[in-house]
Each structure stands twice: as C-alpha cells, then as structure tokens.
Enzyme design. Structure first.
Site, PDB file in Angstrom:
ATOM      1  N   LYS A  38       0.843  -1.192   0.000  1.00  0.00           N
ATOM      2  CA  LYS A  38       0.000   0.000   0.000  1.00  0.00           C
ATOM      3  C   LYS A  38       0.884   1.251   0.000  1.00  0.00           C
ATOM      4  O   LYS A  38       2.091   1.179   0.234  1.00  0.00           O
ATOM      5  CB  LYS A  38      -0.915  -0.005   1.225  1.00  0.00           C
ATOM      6  CG  LYS A  38      -0.166  -0.027   2.559  1.00  0.00           C
ATOM      7  CD  LYS A  38      -1.116  -0.126   3.725  1.00  0.00           C
ATOM      8  CE  LYS A  38      -0.335  -0.142   5.052  1.00  0.00           C
ATOM      9  NZ  LYS A  38      -1.221  -0.108   6.215  1.00  0.00           N
ATOM     10  N   TYR A 265      14.094  31.303   0.936  1.00  0.00           N
ATOM     11  CA  TYR A 265      12.869  32.000   1.314  1.00  0.00           C
ATOM     12  C   TYR A 265      12.956  32.478   2.756  1.00  0.00           C
ATOM     13  O   TYR A 265      13.347  31.733   3.664  1.00  0.00           O
ATOM     14  CB  TYR A 265      11.663  31.070   1.167  1.00  0.00           C
ATOM     15  CG  TYR A 265      11.239  30.846  -0.261  1.00  0.00           C
ATOM     16  CD1 TYR A 265      10.784  31.897  -1.046  1.00  0.00           C
ATOM     17  CD2 TYR A 265      11.274  29.566  -0.819  1.00  0.00           C
ATOM     18  CE1 TYR A 265      10.387  31.683  -2.366  1.00  0.00           C
ATOM     19  CE2 TYR A 265      10.882  29.342  -2.137  1.00  0.00           C
ATOM     20  CZ  TYR A 265      10.445  30.414  -2.900  1.00  0.00           C
ATOM     21  OH  TYR A 265      10.059  30.202  -4.196  1.00  0.00           O
TER      22      TYR A 265
END
Length: 374
Positions: A38, A265
């Site tokens: 999964k 940033y």
C-alpha cells in the site's frame, strides 16, 4: 525518461530478497508472507516491488484501496490482492472485475457487499482492541452470521495488533490480550463447523516480536523494506534486515555565499563566514520534509553537508564549504550510503519526531524509481 537525471530512488532488489529469506527463517513454514504494498509500497514503487516479490514466489499481497489493487492487476500482478480498507459501493464492480478480495469492516458492510448481487471474495476484519475497522470480537454471533450471506466468499479472518512494537510489560500484555481475543473468535467458528478460511494478525512488528505465532499469513509492511519505524524500536527476534531504498539527487550548481549574506525564502540562514553553497534538485514536493530546513543534512562524497535555509518545493541548499571538489551534477544522498557514512530512514524520521513509515510513504511520484541488482 532518464531515471537518474534530477532526483531518484534506487531499489536494491538483492536486499529485498535477503529480507524475505530472513523472515522465512523465523516464520512458521506454513505461514505465507503477504506483503503490504500500500501507499506505493511505502514509497518504494508498488508495481516495481510487487513484480520483484512475485519473482521471489510471493503470491499474496495487501493494499489499502481498490485503486491500488487495480493498478497492480493492470501491471500483471497475479494471486490474491486483499484490500485492507473501505471500498465504496460504486466500486464494488471493480472487486469482481479484477478478482480482488475485500475486507469486511463490520456486519452492516457485509450486508452491503452481499446486496451487490455478485459473488465477492472477502476477509472478515475482527476488532480486537485497536477500534479502527472490523467487527468487535465480542460480537461473535454477528461474525458467524456473515457466513449466511450467499454472495460473500469468505476466505479469511484477520485482526490488527496496535502495540506489537512495544517492549514494556503493559504493551506486551495488551498484545497478548488481542491475540487471545482473536483466537477466541477463530475457535468459536471452528466449533461451529467453519474451517476453510485463512487467518492473520501479524504485521511487521507482530512478526519481529512474536514470530512463534502460527497463523496462515504475515502482513509484512515497513520491515519488509529493511526499515524500522524508529531507531529506538527494540526487536525481540534480533532479525537483521537490509534497507531496500536509497534516495538521491543531483547538485544543480555551486556558488559562493559571502559573510553576512542570507539565503532562501525568508532569508532564514545567514552566513557567518565565506561559504560554498550547493543547490540540490529536490524539495518538499518530492517528499523531503520541510521540517529539515536549517537542521537536516545530506551526504556528499561520504561527508555530511548541512541543509541551510528553508527546504523549497523543488530544491534546497546545503553547505559544502568543507567538502572538496563538489560540482554540478554530483550525487547527494538523503537516504542511503556514501562512503563509510549512512543516513537511515528511521534516523531521518527521528530527527523530526515522526516515523520512517511517514517519510517513505510521502516520497513523490516525480522521483524516478530504479531497480538495482548486483
């Protein structure tokens, strides 16, 4: 597509085979491995991993959703594929079309599946204490009544351990209680004359810490990939595993950062000296946690290079001042080995207070995935 161009994952199939051999040594000979593939095989690449496992004579798989199961079928994966989670009624037709096995999450859901009007293969989930999915173990009569549904082909009964990774006496007591509750349900069904179904309760830690249990399947997840959820986890069986996944990226450029200048940033990192900064072509859109901003590191030529500034969506910067000869196109290692140094997924996860399962399962789809065999 050139899979080692910008940032990529390397999958060591020899290590995957090694891990399978280790688990087969400690499991009962009658217990089949049912790998959990999964979440894109915990970020490794579901189709690549499932095909490699199929070559290793693995015949049963489990996933979280019907879409994951259909992807495997379309890729040629055979054998049983068990869906561990909920499937909406508008996708019940896919269960039949692709010969999938659905988890019965409770008695009303069993009725819903039966009312679809076509035969559907199912495993019944039993809630023995996790209280997530499954019919509660004390509702044993409702479990038994599911055999009355004409359109359900019940081929398995299973539960899920919630504290099998725990080492304390209290955690072990809870786990043993869950196993007892599960066996109570199984024994009741046997006394009622119902015998032809498979059983399973162990995930990775259920196998590593309770290998002597004798059920029909073991749903190996994170440990199959040679990874522990946390470096602090204690494994009773002392099974030695090898990581399957390495995460690498290219250096885009190397530039000077002068003393007093800031970068990234928000300009959150300021140079206290003359520095050499390498920009690496990977970011949080690829699954690199933003929490590593100004605190994580990578490996370059066997040496640590600290992440400086904020991790960006597509790239990040590292300090290579003390690493000789770094240039554009060089490899950086986020998970894996470089020289005598190694970054483990569990150590990376621990540094930001999470688990390796989360780190790996969030690795992005734009990362190339390459199988490596020695």
């Amino acid at each position: 597509m050139y899979q080692k161009g910008r940032a990529w994952i390397e999958l060591d199939i020899d290590n995957l085979a090694y891990n399978i051999r280790q688990f087969r040594k400690i499991l009962s000979p009658k217990c089949a491995i049912m790998p959990a593939v999964k979440a894109n095989a915990y970020g490794h690449g579901a189709v690549l991993i499932a095909k490699a496992l199929q070559d290793l004579e693995i015949k049963d798989f489990c996933v979280a959703s019907v879409n994951e199961a259909v992807e495997l079928r379309k890729a040629g994966i055979l054998g049983q594929i068990l869906i561990l989670g909920y499937t909406s009624p508008n996708q019940f037709s896919d269960l039949v079309k692709y010969n999938l096995t659905q988890t019965v999450v409770d008695y009303p859901y069993a009725k819903l599946l039966n009312d679809f009007g076509q035969v559907i293969f199912v495993h019944i989930g039993i809630d023995t204490g996790m209280h997530r999915l499954g019919e509660r173990s004390e509702n044993i009569k409702e479990v038994y009544k599911m055999w009355e549904f004409d359109n359900l082909k019940i081929t398995g009964v299973y539960s899920h351990l919630c504290m099998s990774d725990g080492a304390s006496d209290a955690e072990r007591d809870i786990t043993l209680k869950q196993i007892e509750e599960f066996n109570m349900v199984i024994n009741f069904l046997h006394r009622k004359g119902i015998h032809h179904f498979k059983t399973h309760i162990q995930g990775s830690y259920g196998v590593l810490n309770y290998p002597a249990l004798k059920f029909d399947y073991a749903r190996l997840g994170i440990a199959l990939y040679g990874v522990l959820s946390s470096p602090k986890d204690r494994i009773i069986s002392n099974t030695k595993l090898k990581p399957v996944l390495s995460l690498k990226a290219r250096i885009a450029c190397v530039k000077q950062l002068h003393k007093g200048e800031a970068l990234g940033y928000g300009l959150t990192y300021k140079a206290g000296k003359e520095m050499q900064i390498a920009t690496v072509s990977v970011g949080y859109a690829d699954g690199i946690p933003r929490e590593l901003s100004n605190k994580g590191f990578v490996l370059i030529n066997g040496q640590k290079a600290a992440i400086v500034g904020r991790v960006c969506m597509d790239q990040l910067m590292v300090d290579v001042t003390d690493i000789k000869g770094v240039s554009c196109g060089d490899e950086t290692i986020f998970i894996g080995k470089s020289g005598n140094s190694e970054i483990m997924a569990a150590d990376l996860a621990d540094s930001i207070n999470t688990i390796s399962n989360e780190i790996l399962s969030q690795l992005g789809s734009r990362l190339g995935r390459v199988s490596i065999k020695k």
